[in-house]
Design an enzyme around this catalytic site. Sequence first.
Site, mmCIF file in Angstrom:
data_model
loop_
_atom_site.group_PDB
_atom_site.id
_atom_site.type_symbol
_atom_site.label_atom_id
_atom_site.label_comp_id
_atom_site.label_asym_id
_atom_site.label_seq_id
_atom_site.Cartn_x
_atom_site.Cartn_y
_atom_site.Cartn_z
ATOM 1 N N GLU A 58 0.803 -1.227 0.000
ATOM 2 C CA GLU A 58 0.000 0.000 0.000
ATOM 3 C C GLU A 58 0.834 1.275 0.000
ATOM 4 O O GLU A 58 0.482 2.262 -0.658
ATOM 5 C CB GLU A 58 -0.948 -0.015 1.200
ATOM 6 C CG GLU A 58 -2.029 -1.082 1.137
ATOM 7 C CD GLU A 58 -1.583 -2.450 1.609
ATOM 8 O OE1 GLU A 58 -2.390 -3.395 1.538
ATOM 9 O OE2 GLU A 58 -0.415 -2.567 2.051
ATOM 10 N N ASP A 117 -14.719 -9.414 9.744
ATOM 11 C CA ASP A 117 -13.259 -9.261 9.626
ATOM 12 C C ASP A 117 -12.630 -8.821 10.944
ATOM 13 O O ASP A 117 -11.423 -8.987 11.152
ATOM 14 C CB ASP A 117 -12.901 -8.250 8.526
ATOM 15 C CG ASP A 117 -13.105 -8.841 7.136
ATOM 16 O OD1 ASP A 117 -13.414 -10.046 7.052
ATOM 17 O OD2 ASP A 117 -12.960 -8.109 6.151
#
Length: 333
Positions: A58, A117
Amino acid sequence: MSEVKKIATRESYGNALAELGAENPDIVVLDADLAGATKTGIFKKAFPDRHIDCGIAEGNMMSVAAGLSTAGKIPFASTFAMFAAGRAFEQVRNSIGYPHMNVKIGATHAGISVGEDGATHQCNEDVALMRTIPGMTIIVPADDVEARAAVKAAAEYVGPVYLRFGRLAVPVINDNADYKFEIGKGITLREGTDVTIIASGLEVSESLEAAKLLEADGISAEVINIHTIKPLDVELVVASAKKTGKVVTVEEHSIIGGLGGAVAEALSENAPTKMLRIGVEDRFGESGPAKVLLEKFGLDGKGIYGKIKAWMKSCIPARAFYIRIRSQNLLHS
């Protein structure tokens, strides 16, 4: 009665990118091995030569986006909010914010509605982090209509923009002919006189539900959609605060540093007002179904209603509160 249309704003993001890609050849989209989840795969399918998968890197993706912007491109760097604002913060700050690059960050899967998650992926700190970067514009759209408009506005705006999208399908509330999106301008969705509810993202529709419940109790709530957290529409916030005398902020984010913090700062400097911040308290999220988590954290319509009702009761003397309720024939013996 027809069922309310619902769509996740991450879906809106992917669809809007594809539409803009057909209009503007300078738009390029980057993702970090999450094209399916962020819905940038929709753009990739239509314009494979303008989609770059940077892999699980990222920070590098943000630097690549910054470089593309120097070549006249309009890059949309896309990944989960936790990775965009958290993992890549240094690159966003130094490679995008500091030189004020024309990069758009599409951060999906924000807040506790990420669901199963769990806490590691439920980013409730991203708005606070991005607010500290000078010159960063922050937009948190409430529904499909607003998300599409926000992406278009971000593409036209020159400078860094952080766009926050969700995983959970939410009601479409802005599908009216007079809807207008403008960066930095909030929208009054409901007029009221007793309390102002300022919300962002999926909490806008939940706040409208809470306002209906409050109305049944004789409490008139004004509801404002603040889609742009930075720059904040201080004029609208202050005007409503002066009108009602009480302000409540509602966000799917930590109550520290996000919408609540921005509004508190604006009011303390311009019109000190009694205020309540509703959001994720000073804690991490949990793993579970998105709707169940919203209820547990008190961020659904009923939860918001209950918190505001209790808070308003504490704002005035008990005797005055019960006299008011009795006068409206709402207190049953």
